[in-house]
Every structure is written in structure tokens, then in C-alpha cells.
Design a protein around this motif. Structure first.
Motif, PDB file in Angstrom:
ATOM      1  N   PHE A  82      39.661  -3.368  -6.759  1.00  0.00           N
ATOM      2  CA  PHE A  82      40.917  -3.127  -6.072  1.00  0.00           C
ATOM      3  C   PHE A  82      41.591  -2.225  -7.145  1.00  0.00           C
ATOM      4  O   PHE A  82      42.299  -1.310  -6.880  1.00  0.00           O
ATOM      5  CB  PHE A  82      41.547  -3.903  -5.363  1.00  0.00           C
ATOM      6  CG  PHE A  82      42.864  -3.423  -4.668  1.00  0.00           C
ATOM      7  CD1 PHE A  82      42.838  -2.671  -3.591  1.00  0.00           C
ATOM      8  CD2 PHE A  82      44.031  -3.711  -5.485  1.00  0.00           C
ATOM      9  CE1 PHE A  82      43.924  -2.347  -3.072  1.00  0.00           C
ATOM     10  CE2 PHE A  82      45.163  -3.242  -4.927  1.00  0.00           C
ATOM     11  CZ  PHE A  82      45.216  -2.586  -3.641  1.00  0.00           C
ATOM     12  N   THR A 139      50.175  -7.378   3.637  1.00  0.00           N
ATOM     13  CA  THR A 139      48.732  -7.278   3.687  1.00  0.00           C
ATOM     14  C   THR A 139      48.228  -7.732   5.139  1.00  0.00           C
ATOM     15  O   THR A 139      48.904  -8.384   5.895  1.00  0.00           O
ATOM     16  CB  THR A 139      47.973  -8.537   2.956  1.00  0.00           C
ATOM     17  OG1 THR A 139      48.525  -9.788   3.184  1.00  0.00           O
ATOM     18  CG2 THR A 139      48.285  -8.187   1.456  1.00  0.00           C
ATOM     19  N   SER A 142      41.480  -9.264   7.515  1.00  0.00           N
ATOM     20  CA  SER A 142      40.348  -8.659   7.952  1.00  0.00           C
ATOM     21  C   SER A 142      40.230  -8.705   9.521  1.00  0.00           C
ATOM     22  O   SER A 142      39.579  -7.653   9.962  1.00  0.00           O
ATOM     23  CB  SER A 142      38.922  -9.467   7.302  1.00  0.00           C
ATOM     24  OG  SER A 142      38.914  -9.310   6.045  1.00  0.00           O
ATOM     25  N   SER A 295      41.675   1.916   2.725  1.00  0.00           N
ATOM     26  CA  SER A 295      40.972   1.038   3.710  1.00  0.00           C
ATOM     27  C   SER A 295      39.496   0.801   3.204  1.00  0.00           C
ATOM     28  O   SER A 295      38.930   0.743   4.292  1.00  0.00           O
ATOM     29  CB  SER A 295      41.186   1.614   5.302  1.00  0.00           C
ATOM     30  OG  SER A 295      40.622   3.144   5.098  1.00  0.00           O
ATOM     31  N   LEU A 300      38.209  -4.222  -0.048  1.00  0.00           N
ATOM     32  CA  LEU A 300      39.195  -5.050   0.398  1.00  0.00           C
ATOM     33  C   LEU A 300      38.610  -6.332   1.026  1.00  0.00           C
ATOM     34  O   LEU A 300      39.061  -7.207   1.320  1.00  0.00           O
ATOM     35  CB  LEU A 300      39.754  -4.144   1.415  1.00  0.00           C
ATOM     36  CG  LEU A 300      40.880  -3.052   0.953  1.00  0.00           C
ATOM     37  CD1 LEU A 300      41.433  -2.300   2.206  1.00  0.00           C
ATOM     38  CD2 LEU A 300      42.064  -3.727   0.020  1.00  0.00           C
ATOM     39  N   TRP A 305      40.985  -8.682   3.373  1.00  0.00           N
ATOM     40  CA  TRP A 305      42.122  -7.777   4.134  1.00  0.00           C
ATOM     41  C   TRP A 305      41.195  -6.471   4.573  1.00  0.00           C
ATOM     42  O   TRP A 305      39.963  -6.258   4.061  1.00  0.00           O
ATOM     43  CB  TRP A 305      42.817  -7.321   2.756  1.00  0.00           C
ATOM     44  CG  TRP A 305      43.507  -8.288   2.338  1.00  0.00           C
ATOM     45  CD1 TRP A 305      44.101  -9.500   2.778  1.00  0.00           C
ATOM     46  CD2 TRP A 305      44.221  -8.172   1.004  1.00  0.00           C
ATOM     47  NE1 TRP A 305      44.957 -10.321   1.826  1.00  0.00           N
ATOM     48  CE2 TRP A 305      44.967  -9.206   0.736  1.00  0.00           C
ATOM     49  CE3 TRP A 305      44.430  -7.311  -0.031  1.00  0.00           C
ATOM     50  CZ2 TRP A 305      45.590  -9.929  -0.452  1.00  0.00           C
ATOM     51  CZ3 TRP A 305      44.962  -7.569  -1.308  1.00  0.00           C
ATOM     52  CH2 TRP A 305      45.582  -8.846  -1.458  1.00  0.00           C
TER      53      TRP A 305
END
Length: 357
Positions: A82, A139, A142, A295, A300, A305
Motif C-alpha cells: 500500500f 477506512t 472489506s 480500490s 487493500l 479494507w
């Protein structure tokens, strides 16, 4: 399982009780900051602060602070992809800064050594208060939700489970009634789910001072540490949360299999991403653009997330309300204060509460 209520609704419902307590009144251990003193002066600029067509060319490298919810060896494989994507997205080097405790990230941002950070709710409001932090993103989990839950946990083989109704989630009451015979672990004093939330709902609301009632009380330092302390029978009960237990299940299935949740809190707002207030506006815009549009599931996913929503400082006012409400209850029940001093403190706290509503 214990039926949970929204964190914000619960905070709002408490206010009538709190103000009533105020009317009746009228008739920790700190973590050691690891950041060095001194500041990196990042000048704010008007209209994006651009030099020619380039935004803040003097800021060739940025530091991104990461709170210590688990060990660095577990965090780095999830965070480094990330951080690399962030660096590429904003066109300048970004380095991850892994702290040994929550206070280290707060202090590092205050010293100008960290420019952006991932916080929890409580650590963010501390950073906003004293370290020039400004939240801009929240945040998204998921599953698309923007919240999580604090837990009390124990070992599945601990005899105390014989007296706890796991389905009802009444482990908090057992802990209160039997504290003198229990060892207990919080996470970190700046943790939302590992300290603030259980401190209020389990202890302050029941007029219990955790510093005084347990056979032994420790601060383990991270959610991973409290989970392992319970799994290895080093403490009877500890705090944790729904997000961190997912990580424990992935990283240490054996430990996860030894853990039983005995209490679940109301929902807590998911985590803030913040930068320093004095970053140039053009740089803030670049950072926002990256977070609001990023995204990549492959990157992620390990962080649990799916993306980030726009947010601001007020998104975590419910956490501020909870912290102030905890202080109001503790002050109301403090027998060491004379009535005049108590009322003065309550008046000040109620003004603080009104300011964040």
C-alpha cells in the motif's frame, strides 16, 4: 450474542444520564513517546502553494505513521504494498514508520517527522488535539461497513467460562463481580477499542476503577499482544476488537482457536487517515485524490479494507463524546473532590461535551 447498538446512538442516549448526574453533584499510565523533539516546518501555501507547475518540490520524501496494533513483522507485509502504491500515486517517495506504541505516532506527527498516519479513533483525537493532525479519510471495511467492535476475551479453557453466558455476552458483569480474582490486560492507553471503549462501558458506567480492583492489571501494548496473552493463559481476560481478531485468525489459527469472546461493545466508527494540517493545499489535494479513488483489492484486501471514504475531524466526535462522558462519570463519582471543585470540573466537561455535539 449480545445485541449491539450504534455507537453514535448509544453516546447520545447517555447524555440525559450524564447531565442528571451533573445536577445531582451540585445538591495511566502514559506511554513513553519515542519521537525526538524538534519540528519539520512545512509551510502552508495559498492556492495550492505550487512553485510553477510543481506542488511542494521541497517535500521529496514523506513519512506515513502506522500505529502498533500488532508486531512489525506482521504489519510490514500488509502495509508495504500500500505504501508503494501511495508513493507511486502521489509521485514522491513515501516511507512507512512503524511505531512501538500509539503515542510514538502521535508525537512523531507533532514533531513534523510523520506527515500522514493511520490512527484509531482515540489516538486520532489525541493527535488532533496536540499534534496538528487533520483527518480526511475513513477506512471502509472489506464488507462495506465503516465500524467495528471492542471485545473482552478469555481462554476457551479458562474455568471462568462456567459462570459466563457466552451467547448473552455478559462477560463484562462477571469481570466486574470477580475482578479481585482476575488478571486483566488492556492494549494501549491511546487505543479506542483496547482501552477507551471498555473503560467506559465496562468500568466507568459501573463505578469501577480498573486500576484498583484487579488481582493484576497490565498494558500489553497491542491487540496482537493481548490476544496471545489470553491464548497462552498469561492473563484471565483482555481487551481486543473484531478487526484484530480477523488478523489473529489468519496469522495464528492455533491461538485464535483458544480465544473466546465474552463481551461485545456498541459499534465504533472505523479508522481515520490523517495528515498534518500545515501540509501545502496542493499536496493535500494529491493525497486526497489517491485515497478517494484507490480500490486495488489485491493491496487493500490484506488490510481488510475495500477503500476509503471522504471524512473530516467531526466524524470521530462520537469518540470525543465517549471520552468526555467517561470523565464526567468519573468526576461525579470521585469522593475525594469537594462539591465546589467537583461542580467546576463538571461544568468544564459539559462545555467540552456541548462543543463536540
Amino acid at each position: 450474542m449480545l445485541k449491539t447498538r450504534s455507537f453514535k446512538r448509544q453516546a447520545a442516549m447517555l447524555l440525559l444520564t450524564l447531565f442528571s448526574s451533573t445536577a445531582l453533584a451540585s445538591c495511566s499510565r502514559g506511554a513513553t513517546p519515542s519521537a525526538e523533539a524538534g519540528t519539520t516546518n512545512v509551510a502552508s501555501t495559498e492556492s495550492g502553494g505550487q512553485a510553477g507547475n510543481q506542488c511542494a518540490p521541497e517535500l521529496t520524501e514523506l513519512e506515513f505513521g502506522i500505529i502498533s496494533t500488532e508486531s512489525q513483522s506482521n504489519q510490514k507485509p500488509k502495509w508495504e504494498p500500500f505504501i508503494a502504491a501511495l508513493s507511486e500515486g502521489i509521485g514522491r517517495d513515501v516511507k512507512a514508520s512503524y511505531a512501538t506504541d500509539y503515542a510514538a505516532v502521535i508525537e512523531a506527527m507533532g514533531a513534523g517527522k510523520v506527515h500522514m498516519a493511520w490512527y484509531g479513533g482515540k489516538s486520532y483525537i489525541e493527535a488532533a488535539k496536540r499534534s496538528e493532525a487533520e483527518a480526511f479519510a475513513q477506512t471502509v471495511n472489506s464488507d462495506g461497513t465503516k465500524g467495528y467492535y471492542a471485545y473482552l476475551i478469555t481462554n476457551k479453557n479458562n474455568p471462568i467460562l462456567a459462570d459466563i453466558d457466552v451467547e448473552a455476552g455478559d462477560g463484562d458483569q462477571y469481570v466486574i463481580d470477580n475482578a479481585a480474582n482476575l488478571t486483566f490486560a488492556f492494549n494501549d492507553p491511546n487505543s479506542t477499542s483496547g482501552f477507551l471503549v471498555p473503560s467506559y462501558y465496562v468500568f466507568a458506567k459501573n463505578d469501577v476503577n480498573p486500576d484498583e480492583v484487579f488481582k493484576e492489571l497490565i498494558f500489553a501494548g497491542s491487540h496482537e499482544a493481548t490476544a496471545l496473552a489470553v491464548a497462552n493463559n498469561q492473563v484471565d481476560v483482555a481487551t481486543n476488537n473484531s478487526e484484530s481478531m480477523v488478523e489473529v485468525e489468519k496469522n495464528d489459527p492455533t491461538a485464535f482457536g483458544n480465544i473466546q469472546v465474552i463481551w461485545t461493545s456498541p459499534e465504533i466508527p472505523s479508522d481515520p487517515i490523517a495528515y498534518r494540517k500545515d501540509l501545502p493545499d496542493c499536496l493535500k489535494a494529491e493525497i486526497q485524490d489517491f485515497f478517494y479513488t484507490y480500490s486495488d483489492e489485491a493491496v487493500l484486501g490484506p488490510l481488510e479494507w475495500q477503500g476509503f471514504d471522504s471524512a473530516d475531524d467531526t466524524t470521530w466526535n462520537t469518540v470525543r463524546e465517549l471520552e468526555i462522558s467517561k470523565s464526567i462519570l468519573e468526576t461525579t463519582n470521585d469522593a475525594t473532590l469537594d462539591e465546589a471543585t467537583k461542580q467546576q470540573k463538571l461544568d468544564e466537561l459539559n462545555k467540552e461535551l456541548e462543543a463536540v455535539q
